[in-house]
Design an enzyme around this catalytic site. Structure first.
Site, short mmCIF file in Angstrom:
data_model
loop_
_atom_site.label_atom_id
_atom_site.label_comp_id
_atom_site.label_asym_id
_atom_site.label_seq_id
_atom_site.Cartn_x
_atom_site.Cartn_y
_atom_site.Cartn_z
N CYS A 151 27.04 91.12 45.30
CA CYS A 151 27.15 92.13 44.22
C CYS A 151 25.64 92.68 43.97
CB CYS A 151 27.67 91.56 43.06
SG CYS A 151 27.99 92.74 41.79
N CYS A 187 23.02 91.58 35.83
CA CYS A 187 24.22 91.05 35.25
C CYS A 187 24.45 89.85 34.96
CB CYS A 187 25.64 91.51 35.84
SG CYS A 187 27.22 91.24 35.17
N CYS A 198 33.25 95.92 39.15
CA CYS A 198 33.12 94.54 39.39
C CYS A 198 33.74 94.00 40.63
CB CYS A 198 33.69 93.81 38.02
SG CYS A 198 33.42 92.01 38.06
N GLN A 210 45.78 81.45 33.53
CA GLN A 210 44.89 80.94 34.22
C GLN A 210 44.06 82.47 34.88
OE1 GLN A 210 43.66 78.45 34.72
NE2 GLN A 210 45.43 76.83 33.90
N ASP A 218 53.27 73.57 22.44
CA ASP A 218 52.10 74.32 22.29
C ASP A 218 51.99 75.07 20.88
OD1 ASP A 218 49.68 75.49 24.46
OD2 ASP A 218 50.00 76.63 22.78
N CYS A 224 39.76 72.58 31.89
CA CYS A 224 38.92 73.18 32.17
C CYS A 224 37.53 73.01 31.73
CB CYS A 224 39.27 74.86 31.43
SG CYS A 224 39.20 74.68 29.72
#
Length: 397
Positions: free
Chosen positions: A62, A68, A141, A235, A282, A355
């Site tokens: 990139c 960035c 991007c 996700q 949840d 995560c």
């Protein structure tokens, strides 16, 4: 102060680490073994030139890398990159006294990220520059899915219309779903309707309130199409969701009753319900409603009982946990309160997706102390070229 130094190690944020005058200095984009010239300010170093490069160094793909703040690791070859991500998983476990090794490292970048948040201004849109609150105006991007190719241009158009704001994008079956946050006070919603139509958005929301719905955004999970609520979790890549779901299905095996806790909109519950009854919970009420609707419109599923419940403040108690297997997929804060109840229950089998390796290690330590054994540890790389990693493991008493 400018010094020449040899990078000693790689920190958990992907920065090179060197000791100068007895103190650690962190240098972005530097790799272990490299001889570098750096400007030092406190514990921060800025790479000025490279005298000796590491054999692990590669060219970033990139053109914005290094400026960035979005990616940190494009300069590492595949072997070093995988070793770094595996270390992110194994190190907190080792600190918790758990000797566990990652059995499989899975690259799950897929077609790219289907979610992204860009910062918008009157005349620019993109990510923040490295170590800065200054905005880098992006033309594109390359780590996003092709469906989000227009994201910078859309964010720029919205910023020009309303001023400084954050613009979240999701690629869905219906097209691009956009949610504006942190907009200036007094923005007139009706002003955005013609712009959203002109931009061809499937949906536009402002601070979680729907402004325009041209077509209901949905995502496919297993055999189900699920309406995506504004702001609900998804996700980052479709491939990672599939990899994690396959892991959960295999780990759950032939269990005849399953609880899917922190279930979100149902990426695991909807697949698990193809083979066993599922209790799903949840705190996201809109997500639970979307899951219930998907269940009603999907043929051939076993019973799914979906409940809106804050599992941080009101976890399922040891007396309620009458399931053969519990699946956990908590947010970054982990599942501490729920894990404590599982430890006191008669549950013998837990499958956990996480995560955040640090909170996962904390929760894993509690389960191990309660008599569970950790196995099947995997690392799933969906957050490409960042210092984040997804993981999953199985626990049996």
């Amino acid at each position: 102060m400018t010094v020449t130094a040899t990078i000693e190690a790689l920190g958990h944020k992907g920065e090179g680490v060197v000791t100068i005058d007895g103190s650690k200095v962190f240098v972005p984009f530097a790799l272990p073994g490299e001889v570098v010239d750096i400007d030092v300010a406190g514990d921060r170093g800025t790479l000025r030139s490279l005298t000796t490069a590491s054999p692990s160094r590669i060219d970033a793909f990139c053109p914005h890398f290094g400026t960035c703040g979005g990616c940190q690791l494009q300069h590492m070859d595949a072997e070093s990159y995988a070793a770094f991500k595996i270390g992110l998983v194994e190190t907190p476990l080792r600190h918790a006294g758990i000797d566990a090794r990652v059995e499989k490292f899975i690259t799950a970048h897929g077609a790219g990220r289907r979610r992204a948040t860009l910062h918008a201004r009157r005349d620019a849109a993109g990510y923040m520059r490295l170590r800065s609150h200054d905005l880098l105006d992006l033309d594109a991007c390359p780590i996003l899915v092709p469906e989000l190719k227009r994201a910078p241009a859309i964010a720029r158009a919205l910023g020009a219309a309303i001023g400084d704001c954050d613009v979240s994008f999701t690629a869905t079956n219906a097209g691009i779903d956009v949610a504006i946050r942190n907009a200036p006070k007094g923005v007139r919603a009706e002003k955005l309707v013609p712009l959203a139509n002109a931009l061809g958005l499937a949906r536009l929301a402002l601070d979680r309130e729907m402004i325009l719905l041209r077509q209901q955004p949905s995502v496919t999970m297993g055999r189900s199409d699920v309406d995506l609520p504004i702001g609900s979790f998804l996700q980052a890549t479709a491939e990672a969701e599939a990899v994690l779901a396959d892991y959960v299905l295999e780990a759950v095996g032939k269990s005849k009753s399953v609880a899917d806790l922190f279930c979100g909109i149902g990426p695991f519950a909807l697949r698990l319900a193809q083979v066993a009854p599922v209790y799903a919970a949840d705190s996201d009420r809109a997500g639970i409603a979307a899951l219930e609707k998907a269940v009603r419109h999907t043929k051939g599923l076993k019973a799914v009982t979906a409940k809106a419940r804050d599992l941080f403040r009101d976890p399922l108690t040891r007396f309620e946990l009458a399931f053969e297997t519990v699946v956990l997929d908590p947010p970054r804060a982990g599942a501490q309160a729920q894990v404590k109840e599982i430890a006191l229950s008669k549950v013998k089998h837990v499958v956990m997706v996480a995560c955040d390796p640090k909170t996962f290690a904390r929760d894993a330590e509690h389960l191990v102390q309660a008599g569970f054994r950790l196995s099947g540890l995997i690392a799933v790389d969906q957050f490409a070229y960042s210092t984040h990693v997804e993981l999953a493991a199985t626990f049996r008493r």
